[in-house]
Design a protein around this motif. Structure first.
Motif, short mmCIF file in Angstrom:
data_model
loop_
_atom_site.label_atom_id
_atom_site.label_comp_id
_atom_site.label_asym_id
_atom_site.label_seq_id
_atom_site.Cartn_x
_atom_site.Cartn_y
_atom_site.Cartn_z
N ALA A 186 -9.37 1.16 3.01
CA ALA A 186 -10.54 1.93 3.89
C ALA A 186 -10.40 2.23 4.54
O ALA A 186 -10.33 3.14 5.48
N ALA A 187 -9.92 0.92 5.70
CA ALA A 187 -9.08 1.05 7.59
C ALA A 187 -7.59 1.62 7.64
O ALA A 187 -7.00 2.76 8.50
N ASP A 247 -4.39 -12.88 7.02
CA ASP A 247 -4.37 -13.94 7.28
C ASP A 247 -3.83 -14.61 8.09
O ASP A 247 -2.81 -15.38 6.98
N GLY A 290 0.66 -1.55 0.02
CA GLY A 290 -0.08 -0.21 -0.22
C GLY A 290 0.82 1.39 -0.22
O GLY A 290 1.79 1.13 -1.12
N ARG A 327 -4.67 0.32 7.17
CA ARG A 327 -3.79 -1.07 7.65
C ARG A 327 -3.82 -2.06 6.61
O ARG A 327 -4.40 -2.43 5.89
N TYR A 328 -2.67 -2.84 6.96
CA TYR A 328 -2.73 -4.11 6.61
C TYR A 328 -2.93 -5.12 7.61
O TYR A 328 -3.39 -5.04 9.15
N VAL A 329 -4.05 -5.91 6.60
CA VAL A 329 -4.90 -7.13 7.99
C VAL A 329 -3.79 -8.49 7.41
O VAL A 329 -3.62 -8.88 6.20
N SER A 333 -2.22 -8.42 3.28
CA SER A 333 -3.22 -7.31 2.72
C SER A 333 -3.51 -5.90 2.77
O SER A 333 -3.78 -5.89 4.16
N PHE A 334 -2.93 -4.78 2.12
CA PHE A 334 -3.24 -3.80 2.53
C PHE A 334 -4.83 -3.45 2.34
O PHE A 334 -5.61 -3.54 1.45
N ASP A 335 -5.53 -2.99 3.64
CA ASP A 335 -6.72 -2.04 3.61
C ASP A 335 -7.42 -0.58 3.44
O ASP A 335 -6.31 -0.05 4.69
#
Length: 142
Positions: free
Chosen positions: A131-132, A138, A8, A134-136, A127-129
């Motif tokens: 909208a938030a 899994d 991101g 930040r990284y999310v 993965s880069f979110d």
């Protein structure tokens, strides 16, 4: 061990130095039980004064992410040291606040465990979110 991710507008960068000791008996002292025959000693990074800015101290809430990484790495650690108790000691953690998200601590410890003990430890899939902002992660990926 250097963990880096950038997918991101900014990235996460964590440098971690750790060591493992294997013994026939469970760890004593500062080490906490993580899972099975795996112990985690965070004393070097929890007790050092913040003031020197050397990157050797983390906050208590950040330590929870190192515990999470150690728990996820436990199967690989146990496979690498069958029938023995392993204590992971985190000696140093360094990150710049501009390139940090606490989950990166767990990913860095997982990468360290993979180098030290081999697969199946993995950093999870980040993965880069947008909208938030930040990284999310899994943690099941790998």
């Amino acid at each position: 061990m250097s963990y880096r991710v950038r997918r991101g507008p900014w990235g996460i960068a964590v440098d971690l130095t750790a060591g493992a000791s294997v013994a026939p008996e469970p760890a004593r002292g500062a080490a906490e039980h993580v899972a099975g025959r795996v112990w985690l000693d965070l004393a070097p990074v929890l007790r050092h004064p913040h003031a020197d800015r050397s990157g050797v101290r983390i906050a208590g809430d950040e330590a929870a992410w190192l515990r999470h990484g150690a728990a996820l790495a436990a199967p690989a650690v146990e496979a690498g040291a069958p029938a023995a108790h392993t204590t992971i000691t985190v000696h140093r953690v360094y990150f710049h606040p501009c390139h940090f998200q606490p989950e990166g601590l767990a990913a860095a410890l997982l990468l360290w465990a993979r180098e030290e003990f081999g697969p199946p430890a993995h950093p999870g899939e980040a993965s880069f979110d947008a909208a938030a902002g930040r990284y999310v992660y899994d943690w099941r990926a790998g």
